[in-house]
Design a protein around this motif. Structure first.
Motif, PDB file in Angstrom:
ATOM      1  N   GLN A  39       0.963  -1.385   0.064  1.00 35.65           N
ATOM      2  CA  GLN A  39       0.115  -0.046   0.106  1.00 35.65           C
ATOM      3  C   GLN A  39       0.981   1.148  -0.020  1.00 35.65           C
ATOM      4  O   GLN A  39       1.629   1.388   0.827  1.00 35.65           O
ATOM      5  CB  GLN A  39      -0.929   0.017   1.181  1.00 35.65           C
ATOM      6  CG  GLN A  39      -1.780   1.318   1.271  1.00 35.65           C
ATOM      7  CD  GLN A  39      -3.004   0.968   2.149  1.00 35.65           C
ATOM      8  OE1 GLN A  39      -2.818  -0.066   3.151  1.00 35.65           O
ATOM      9  NE2 GLN A  39      -4.144   1.904   1.992  1.00 35.65           N
ATOM     10  N   ALA A  40       0.887   2.019  -0.986  1.00 33.81           N
ATOM     11  CA  ALA A  40       1.465   3.405  -1.187  1.00 33.81           C
ATOM     12  C   ALA A  40       0.705   4.396  -0.570  1.00 33.81           C
ATOM     13  O   ALA A  40      -0.478   4.276  -0.472  1.00 33.81           O
ATOM     14  CB  ALA A  40       1.962   3.596  -2.656  1.00 33.81           C
ATOM     15  N   GLY A  42      -1.787   7.164   0.079  1.00 34.27           N
ATOM     16  CA  GLY A  42      -2.881   7.676  -0.750  1.00 34.27           C
ATOM     17  C   GLY A  42      -3.645   6.658  -1.642  1.00 34.27           C
ATOM     18  O   GLY A  42      -4.275   7.061  -2.351  1.00 34.27           O
ATOM     19  N   LYS A  43      -2.985   5.567  -1.677  1.00 31.49           N
ATOM     20  CA  LYS A  43      -3.595   4.461  -2.675  1.00 31.49           C
ATOM     21  C   LYS A  43      -4.114   3.183  -1.890  1.00 31.49           C
ATOM     22  O   LYS A  43      -3.900   2.973  -0.790  1.00 31.49           O
ATOM     23  CB  LYS A  43      -2.517   3.894  -3.506  1.00 31.49           C
ATOM     24  CG  LYS A  43      -1.815   5.122  -4.479  1.00 31.49           C
ATOM     25  CD  LYS A  43      -0.931   4.530  -5.390  1.00 31.49           C
ATOM     26  CE  LYS A  43      -0.662   5.405  -6.374  1.00 31.49           C
ATOM     27  NZ  LYS A  43       0.421   4.951  -7.629  1.00 31.49           N
ATOM     28  N   GLU A  44      -5.055   2.400  -2.529  1.00 30.58           N
ATOM     29  CA  GLU A  44      -5.276   1.292  -1.983  1.00 30.58           C
ATOM     30  C   GLU A  44      -4.264   0.184  -1.768  1.00 30.58           C
ATOM     31  O   GLU A  44      -3.377  -0.048  -2.616  1.00 30.58           O
ATOM     32  CB  GLU A  44      -6.648   0.823  -2.911  1.00 30.58           C
ATOM     33  CG  GLU A  44      -7.835   1.619  -2.742  1.00 30.58           C
ATOM     34  CD  GLU A  44      -9.028   1.240  -3.566  1.00 30.58           C
ATOM     35  OE1 GLU A  44     -10.094   1.715  -3.329  1.00 30.58           O
ATOM     36  OE2 GLU A  44      -8.807   0.163  -3.972  1.00 30.58           O
ATOM     37  N   ARG A  45      -4.693  -0.796  -0.923  1.00 32.33           N
ATOM     38  CA  ARG A  45      -3.626  -1.971  -0.898  1.00 32.33           C
ATOM     39  C   ARG A  45      -3.842  -2.704  -2.031  1.00 32.33           C
ATOM     40  O   ARG A  45      -4.869  -3.197  -2.496  1.00 32.33           O
ATOM     41  CB  ARG A  45      -3.998  -2.860   0.421  1.00 32.33           C
ATOM     42  CG  ARG A  45      -3.269  -3.669   0.758  1.00 32.33           C
ATOM     43  CD  ARG A  45      -3.468  -4.368   2.091  1.00 32.33           C
ATOM     44  NE  ARG A  45      -3.300  -3.287   3.115  1.00 32.33           N
ATOM     45  CZ  ARG A  45      -3.404  -3.565   4.341  1.00 32.33           C
ATOM     46  NH1 ARG A  45      -3.388  -4.836   4.953  1.00 32.33           N
ATOM     47  NH2 ARG A  45      -3.342  -2.579   5.384  1.00 32.33           N
ATOM     48  N   GLU A  46      -2.824  -3.249  -2.674  1.00 32.83           N
ATOM     49  CA  GLU A  46      -2.750  -3.963  -3.787  1.00 32.83           C
ATOM     50  C   GLU A  46      -2.263  -5.413  -3.877  1.00 32.83           C
ATOM     51  O   GLU A  46      -1.133  -5.487  -3.015  1.00 32.83           O
ATOM     52  CB  GLU A  46      -2.280  -3.222  -5.071  1.00 32.83           C
ATOM     53  CG  GLU A  46      -0.923  -2.694  -4.931  1.00 32.83           C
ATOM     54  CD  GLU A  46      -0.426  -2.148  -6.168  1.00 32.83           C
ATOM     55  OE1 GLU A  46      -1.124  -1.678  -7.175  1.00 32.83           O
ATOM     56  OE2 GLU A  46       0.982  -1.786  -6.219  1.00 32.83           O
ATOM     57  N   GLU A  89       8.199   3.436  -7.882  1.00 32.46           N
ATOM     58  CA  GLU A  89       6.969   3.238  -7.800  1.00 32.46           C
ATOM     59  C   GLU A  89       6.724   1.938  -6.982  1.00 32.46           C
ATOM     60  O   GLU A  89       5.607   1.493  -6.410  1.00 32.46           O
ATOM     61  CB  GLU A  89       6.194   3.089  -8.969  1.00 32.46           C
ATOM     62  CG  GLU A  89       6.729   2.187  -9.901  1.00 32.46           C
ATOM     63  CD  GLU A  89       7.652   2.716 -10.968  1.00 32.46           C
ATOM     64  OE1 GLU A  89       8.583   3.881 -10.420  1.00 32.46           O
ATOM     65  OE2 GLU A  89       7.710   2.383 -12.054  1.00 32.46           O
ATOM     66  N   ALA A  92       6.371   1.660  -0.810  1.00 36.04           N
ATOM     67  CA  ALA A  92       5.030   1.097  -0.116  1.00 36.04           C
ATOM     68  C   ALA A  92       5.351   0.328   1.109  1.00 36.04           C
ATOM     69  O   ALA A  92       6.439   0.138   1.507  1.00 36.04           O
ATOM     70  CB  ALA A  92       4.357   0.429  -1.054  1.00 36.04           C
TER      71      ALA A  92
END
Length: 124
Positions: A39-40, A42-46, A89, A92
């Motif tokens: 999870q970065a 401001g982003k959702e966990r991926e 990128e 995270a």
């Protein structure tokens, strides 16, 4: 019940490598499929990578395929994520997760247990 503890995160330059480890408690660890998610800010966990209970099947997100390798050692109750050619990128918090189904799951909702995460920061 399975408890998961991640380690191995840190600061690394782009192009470098890190190996994350996940220590699992519980006598039934070898029957669980395992996964790594991230999870970065401001982003959702991926989903990142997953491995079946035996280690015979693995799956990767397209963004890490060819660079990351998931493995497990059932005798030691450990799961690993070898990360090579790291990119900015990839920064995270990385989470280890387990599912009691034994077969690979690639969604957050498919996992039953989670670690607290370890931070990976890739710098330029």
């Amino acid at each position: 019940q399975v408890q998961l503890v991640e380690s191995g995160g840190g600061l690394v330059q782009a192009g470098g490598s890190l190996r994350l480890s996940c220590a699992a408690s519980g006598r039934t660890f070898s029957s669980y499929a395992m996964g790594w998610f991230r999870q970065a800010p401001g982003k959702e966990r991926e989903f990142v990578a997953a491995i079946s209970w035996s280690g015979g099947n693995t799956r990767y997100a397209e963004s890490v395929k060819g660079r990351f390798t998931i493995s497990r050692d059932n005798a030691k109750n450990m799961v690993y994520l070898q990360m090579n050619s790291l990119k900015l990128e990839d920064t995270a918090v990385y989470y280890c997760a387990a599912t009691s189904t034994g077969t690979i799951r690639t969604t957050v909702y498919g996992m039953d247990y989670w670690g607290k995460g370890t931070l990976v920061t890739v710098s330029s």
